[in-house]
Design a protein around this motif. Sequence first.
Motif, PDB file in Angstrom:
ATOM      1  N   TYR A  25       0.802  -1.227   0.000  1.00  0.00           N
ATOM      2  CA  TYR A  25       0.000   0.000   0.000  1.00  0.00           C
ATOM      3  C   TYR A  25       0.830   1.269   0.000  1.00  0.00           C
ATOM      4  CZ  TYR A  25       0.096   0.091   5.206  1.00  0.00           C
ATOM      5  OH  TYR A  25       0.460   0.112   6.518  1.00  0.00           O
ATOM      6  N   THR A  26       2.141   1.169   0.052  1.00  0.00           N
ATOM      7  CA  THR A  26       2.949   2.377  -0.128  1.00  0.00           C
ATOM      8  C   THR A  26       3.025   2.756  -1.605  1.00  0.00           C
ATOM      9  OG1 THR A  26       5.002   1.100  -0.200  1.00  0.00           O
ATOM     10  CG2 THR A  26       4.325   1.958   1.946  1.00  0.00           C
ATOM     11  N   SER A  27       2.957   1.751  -2.491  1.00  0.00           N
ATOM     12  CA  SER A  27       3.042   2.012  -3.930  1.00  0.00           C
ATOM     13  C   SER A  27       1.761   1.689  -4.685  1.00  0.00           C
ATOM     14  CB  SER A  27       4.181   1.182  -4.532  1.00  0.00           C
ATOM     15  OG  SER A  27       3.870  -0.198  -4.474  1.00  0.00           O
ATOM     16  N   GLY A  28       0.897   0.855  -4.109  1.00  0.00           N
ATOM     17  CA  GLY A  28      -0.306   0.411  -4.803  1.00  0.00           C
ATOM     18  C   GLY A  28      -0.067  -0.750  -5.758  1.00  0.00           C
ATOM     19  N   MET A  29       1.126  -1.291  -5.749  1.00  0.00           N
ATOM     20  CA  MET A  29       1.483  -2.384  -6.655  1.00  0.00           C
ATOM     21  C   MET A  29       1.135  -3.735  -6.040  1.00  0.00           C
ATOM     22  SD  MET A  29       2.760  -0.827  -9.252  1.00  0.00           S
ATOM     23  CE  MET A  29       3.574  -2.113 -10.137  1.00  0.00           C
ATOM     24  N   THR A  30       0.679  -4.646  -6.902  1.00  0.00           N
ATOM     25  CA  THR A  30       0.410  -5.994  -6.438  1.00  0.00           C
ATOM     26  C   THR A  30       1.707  -6.791  -6.394  1.00  0.00           C
ATOM     27  OG1 THR A  30      -0.073  -6.741  -8.687  1.00  0.00           O
ATOM     28  CG2 THR A  30      -1.946  -6.087  -7.323  1.00  0.00           C
ATOM     29  N   LEU A  31       1.846  -7.595  -5.359  1.00  0.00           N
ATOM     30  CA  LEU A  31       2.991  -8.492  -5.246  1.00  0.00           C
ATOM     31  C   LEU A  31       2.626  -9.876  -5.754  1.00  0.00           C
ATOM     32  CD1 LEU A  31       4.276  -7.459  -1.717  1.00  0.00           C
ATOM     33  CD2 LEU A  31       4.944  -6.558  -3.945  1.00  0.00           C
ATOM     34  N   GLY A  32       1.337 -10.184  -5.749  1.00  0.00           N
ATOM     35  CA  GLY A  32       0.844 -11.454  -6.245  1.00  0.00           C
ATOM     36  C   GLY A  32      -0.652 -11.399  -6.415  1.00  0.00           C
ATOM     37  N   THR A  33      -1.163 -12.080  -7.431  1.00  0.00           N
ATOM     38  CA  THR A  33      -2.603 -12.117  -7.684  1.00  0.00           C
ATOM     39  C   THR A  33      -3.022 -13.532  -8.059  1.00  0.00           C
ATOM     40  OG1 THR A  33      -2.418 -11.637 -10.051  1.00  0.00           O
ATOM     41  CG2 THR A  33      -2.636  -9.743  -8.575  1.00  0.00           C
ATOM     42  N   ILE A  34      -4.309 -13.787  -7.862  1.00  0.00           N
ATOM     43  CA  ILE A  34      -4.905 -15.049  -8.292  1.00  0.00           C
ATOM     44  C   ILE A  34      -6.379 -14.778  -8.560  1.00  0.00           C
ATOM     45  CG2 ILE A  34      -5.428 -15.834  -5.950  1.00  0.00           C
ATOM     46  CD1 ILE A  34      -4.679 -18.691  -6.896  1.00  0.00           C
ATOM     47  N   GLY A  35      -6.909 -15.379  -9.617  1.00  0.00           N
ATOM     48  CA  GLY A  35      -8.307 -15.172  -9.954  1.00  0.00           C
ATOM     49  C   GLY A  35      -8.502 -13.887 -10.730  1.00  0.00           C
ATOM     50  N   GLY A  36      -9.653 -13.307 -10.542  1.00  0.00           N
ATOM     51  CA  GLY A  36     -10.012 -12.112 -11.298  1.00  0.00           C
ATOM     52  C   GLY A  36     -10.727 -12.501 -12.580  1.00  0.00           C
ATOM     53  N   SER A  37     -11.137 -11.510 -13.341  1.00  0.00           N
ATOM     54  CA  SER A  37     -11.837 -11.738 -14.601  1.00  0.00           C
ATOM     55  C   SER A  37     -11.820 -10.432 -15.388  1.00  0.00           C
ATOM     56  CB  SER A  37     -13.282 -12.175 -14.337  1.00  0.00           C
ATOM     57  OG  SER A  37     -14.011 -11.102 -13.755  1.00  0.00           O
ATOM     58  N   LYS A  38     -12.461 -10.448 -16.546  1.00  0.00           N
ATOM     59  CA  LYS A  38     -12.528  -9.202 -17.326  1.00  0.00           C
ATOM     60  C   LYS A  38     -13.320  -8.136 -16.574  1.00  0.00           C
ATOM     61  CE  LYS A  38     -16.562 -10.359 -20.072  1.00  0.00           C
ATOM     62  NZ  LYS A  38     -17.172 -10.290 -21.360  1.00  0.00           N
ATOM     63  N   ASN A  39     -14.209  -8.569 -15.673  1.00  0.00           N
ATOM     64  CA  ASN A  39     -15.003  -7.634 -14.871  1.00  0.00           C
ATOM     65  C   ASN A  39     -14.352  -7.316 -13.525  1.00  0.00           C
ATOM     66  OD1 ASN A  39     -17.056  -7.495 -16.811  1.00  0.00           O
ATOM     67  ND2 ASN A  39     -18.003  -9.349 -15.999  1.00  0.00           N
ATOM     68  N   LEU A  40     -13.275  -8.015 -13.200  1.00  0.00           N
ATOM     69  CA  LEU A  40     -12.571  -7.775 -11.944  1.00  0.00           C
ATOM     70  C   LEU A  40     -11.071  -7.741 -12.233  1.00  0.00           C
ATOM     71  CD1 LEU A  40     -12.535  -7.410  -8.854  1.00  0.00           C
ATOM     72  CD2 LEU A  40     -12.480  -9.907  -8.659  1.00  0.00           C
ATOM     73  N   ASP A  41     -10.597  -6.574 -12.625  1.00  0.00           N
ATOM     74  CA  ASP A  41      -9.179  -6.371 -12.903  1.00  0.00           C
ATOM     75  C   ASP A  41      -8.478  -6.139 -11.565  1.00  0.00           C
ATOM     76  OD1 ASP A  41      -6.641  -5.206 -13.418  1.00  0.00           O
ATOM     77  OD2 ASP A  41      -7.354  -4.447 -15.355  1.00  0.00           O
TER      78      ASP A  41
END
Length: 123
Positions: A25-41
Amino acid sequence: MADMDVALKEMMLLDGALGACVVDYTSGMTLGTIGGSKNLDLQVAAAGNTEVLRAKMRTMEQLGLEQEIEDVLITLGGQYHLIRPTQGRRSKGLFLYLAMDRSRGNLALARRRLADIDAELEL
């Protein structure tokens, strides 16, 4: 102790999980992701939720509230969005983010599970 990949997979095991990420949260960058969709970037969600968390922290500081945020809940018509700042000494400055289908997810269980994942997270 769980690493980030294990933590992300555990978040997605929750009923109704749509996507999850670990965010700095200091940069707003993701360190890792899983899932999501075209409607949930998840990249967009991470950046936007960083602003939500920062705003709440500023407000708490202005009010003189010397407490830790356990989690922030955003309730939409069909989804829950949970933001949990990490409490671990080695993972300060991060938050866990989970988006869930409201009709399939159990909010109380999700909050409890995110707390457990946070306690086990080792980065």
